[in-house]
Design an enzyme around this catalytic site. Structure first.
Site, short mmCIF file in Angstrom:
data_model
loop_
_atom_site.label_atom_id
_atom_site.label_comp_id
_atom_site.label_asym_id
_atom_site.label_seq_id
_atom_site.Cartn_x
_atom_site.Cartn_y
_atom_site.Cartn_z
N ALA A 155 1.92 38.54 107.10
CA ALA A 155 1.91 38.51 108.56
C ALA A 155 0.66 37.84 109.15
CB ALA A 155 2.02 39.94 109.08
N HIS A 176 -3.27 39.87 114.60
CA HIS A 176 -4.23 39.82 113.49
C HIS A 176 -5.18 38.66 113.74
CE1 HIS A 176 -1.82 42.63 111.19
NE2 HIS A 176 -0.77 41.85 111.34
N1 LIG Z 1 2.08 41.56 103.07
C1 LIG Z 1 2.33 41.69 104.37
O1 LIG Z 1 1.87 40.89 105.20
C2 LIG Z 1 3.17 42.81 104.84
C3 LIG Z 1 3.56 43.80 103.99
N2 LIG Z 1 4.35 44.83 104.43
C4 LIG Z 1 4.74 45.84 103.44
O2 LIG Z 1 5.96 45.40 102.85
C5 LIG Z 1 6.73 46.54 102.43
C6 LIG Z 1 8.13 46.45 103.01
O3 LIG Z 1 8.05 46.45 104.42
P1 LIG Z 1 9.33 46.74 105.32
O4 LIG Z 1 10.51 46.01 104.79
O5 LIG Z 1 8.93 46.56 106.72
O6 LIG Z 1 9.52 48.31 105.03
P2 LIG Z 1 10.80 49.20 105.36
O7 LIG Z 1 10.29 50.61 105.43
O8 LIG Z 1 11.57 48.64 106.49
O9 LIG Z 1 11.70 49.04 104.03
C7 LIG Z 1 11.27 49.42 102.75
C8 LIG Z 1 12.43 50.08 102.04
O10 LIG Z 1 12.07 50.27 100.66
C9 LIG Z 1 12.28 51.67 100.34
N3 LIG Z 1 11.36 52.06 99.29
C10 LIG Z 1 10.03 52.30 99.39
N4 LIG Z 1 9.53 52.66 98.20
C11 LIG Z 1 10.57 52.68 97.33
C12 LIG Z 1 10.69 53.00 95.95
N5 LIG Z 1 9.62 53.38 95.22
N6 LIG Z 1 11.91 52.93 95.36
C13 LIG Z 1 12.98 52.56 96.08
N7 LIG Z 1 12.95 52.23 97.41
C14 LIG Z 1 11.73 52.31 98.02
C15 LIG Z 1 12.00 52.37 101.64
O11 LIG Z 1 12.46 53.69 101.64
P3 LIG Z 1 11.57 54.82 102.44
O12 LIG Z 1 11.78 54.52 103.90
O13 LIG Z 1 12.14 56.12 101.99
O14 LIG Z 1 10.13 54.62 102.04
C16 LIG Z 1 12.74 51.46 102.61
O15 LIG Z 1 14.13 51.71 102.60
C17 LIG Z 1 5.94 47.76 102.89
O16 LIG Z 1 5.13 48.24 101.84
C18 LIG Z 1 5.06 47.20 104.02
O17 LIG Z 1 3.92 47.97 104.24
C19 LIG Z 1 4.79 44.87 105.72
C20 LIG Z 1 4.42 43.89 106.60
C21 LIG Z 1 3.55 42.82 106.26
O1 LIG Z 2 3.32 43.08 109.62
C1 LIG Z 2 2.14 43.20 109.98
O2 LIG Z 2 1.75 42.93 111.12
C2 LIG Z 2 1.12 43.64 109.01
C3 LIG Z 2 1.49 44.80 108.22
O3 LIG Z 2 2.26 45.66 108.59
C4 LIG Z 2 0.87 44.91 106.89
O4 LIG Z 2 0.07 44.04 106.53
O5 LIG Z 2 1.17 45.88 106.17
#
Ligand SMILES: NC(=O)C1=CN([C@@H]2O[C@H](COP(=O)(O)OP(=O)(O)OC[C@H]3O[C@@H](n4cnc5c(N)ncnc54)[C@H](OP(=O)(O)O)[C@@H]3O)[C@@H](O)[C@H]2O)C=CC1
Ligand SMILES: O=C([O-])CC(=O)C(=O)O
Length: 271
Positions: free
Chosen positions: A124, A222
């Site tokens: 992001a 950000h």
């Molecule tokens: N690198 C970056 O810039 C960014 C990274 N992220 C990260 O990316 C990841 C995904 O984000 P997002 O799609 O928005 O998240 P969501 O919560 O929308 O979707 C994640 C899904 O994966 C499931 N899940 C989590 N852990 C497990 C597991 N161990 N086994 C099976 N299923 C699992 C969740 O279930 P449950 O709801 O029960 O946890 C949920 O259904 C997150 O860790 C988030 O913090 C997000 C934004 C930016």
């Molecule tokens: O999506 C964003 O703005 C950033 C975020 O949640 C993350 O880095 O985990």
């Protein structure tokens, strides 16, 4: 054609599955997994061209060329070593897990031994390209300021542990200042971008992070400031939040989609 497995079918996973399905990424969507049947069914019913199999990680890594982790930091501990041991490449979005130096070293070692790749998309934030270029010479400082509306920070461990009533905050308020190591533990689902910056730049302990809540915002902001031998740059992105997960910005799945496209194209632009 590259066979892809998507682990985690929420805001990011759903967008990736649809981008493969609609041909934006030239690959086969072979398998998906999530701990919620509802999420799996929602994704499956949004697809027109692929009918991916639902597979747990041990089976998935035997069948696909690349697993995209888009679940949680906790999932990284299971997904990444399992994929690498099976000689399967892996793309990680819950990057904050790599603040754990043991996990980082262990996964790097397995990847080297198995001749596999670990991909970390920019996510992001904007400016990772410039930071990577700048890191070829000396870097002096890297600072991230993340500013989100209350819904983008609600439920974070730091907020719960400090009994912060985030919805009663009326003005722009600095919630946290510290290292990226501390930030990704205190806000594991909010500032994975701090981990990406750390990996690209001067490490987790030297990357400074400020987290601000601002009820007047509708976007996730950000701001990055980098200084080094090259000079200095700042970048600022005002992200539209994902409709299904306000913590996650729309740019995050777009970044994963573009990184996947890069893997399947012969002409690549950017650092
Ligand atoms: N690198 C970056 O810039 C960014 C990274 N992220 C990260 O990316 C990841 C995904 O984000 P997002 O799609 O928005 O998240 P969501 O919560 O929308 O979707 C994640 C899904 O994966 C499931 N899940 C989590 N852990 C497990 C597991 N161990 N086994 C099976 N299923 C699992 C969740 O279930 P449950 O709801 O029960 O946890 C949920 O259904 C997150 O860790 C988030 O913090 C997000 C934004 C930016
Ligand atoms: O999506 C964003 O703005 C950033 C975020 O949640 C993350 O880095 O985990």
């Amino acid at each position: 054609m590259l066979k892809i497995g998507v682990f985690g079918c929420g805001a990011i996973g759903g967008e990736i599955c649809r981008a493969i399905d609609n041909g934006q990424i030239e690959a086969e969507l072979y398998a998906i997994y999530d701990r919620h049947d509802e999420s799996l069914n929602r994704v499956k019913s949004s697809l027109e061209n692929f009918d991916p199999q639902i597979m747990e990680i041990v089976e998935m890594v035997r069948e696909v060329d690349l697993v995209v982790e888009c679940a949680s930091q906790q999932a990284v501990y299971e997904v990444v070593p399992t994929a690498l041991h099976a000689k399967c490449d892996v793309m990680v979005v819950s990057v904050g897990a790599f603040a754990d130096t043991q996990l980082l070293e262990m996964t790097e070692n397995i990847a080297r031994e198995k001749n596999c790749r670990i991909y970390v998309p920019s996510g992001a934030i904007c400016g990772i390209d410039g930071l990577i270029s700048a890191s070829a010479a000396g870097l002096h400082s890297v600072t991230l300021t993340t500013e989100k509306p209350p819904g983008g920070l609600r439920g974070a461990p730091f907020v719960l542990e400090n009994n912060i009533d985030i919805d009663s905050i009326t003005g722009r308020t600095v919630l946290f200042e510290g290292s990226a190591t501390e930030a990704v533990q205190a806000f594991p689902a909010n500032v994975n971008v701090a981990a990406t910056l750390s990996l690209a730049g001067i490490g987790f302990d030297n990357t400074r992070v400020r987290i601000v809540v601002n009820p007047a915002l509708t976007r996730n902001i950000h701001e990055i400031a980098v200084e080094g031998e090259f000079g200095r740059f700042t970048s600022r992105v005002e992200n539209v939040p994902s409709p299904t997960n306000p913590k996650t910005s729309y740019l995050a799945p777009l970044s994963v989609i573009s990184t996947l496209k890069k893997l399947t194209q012969s002409f690549n632009v950017g650092t």
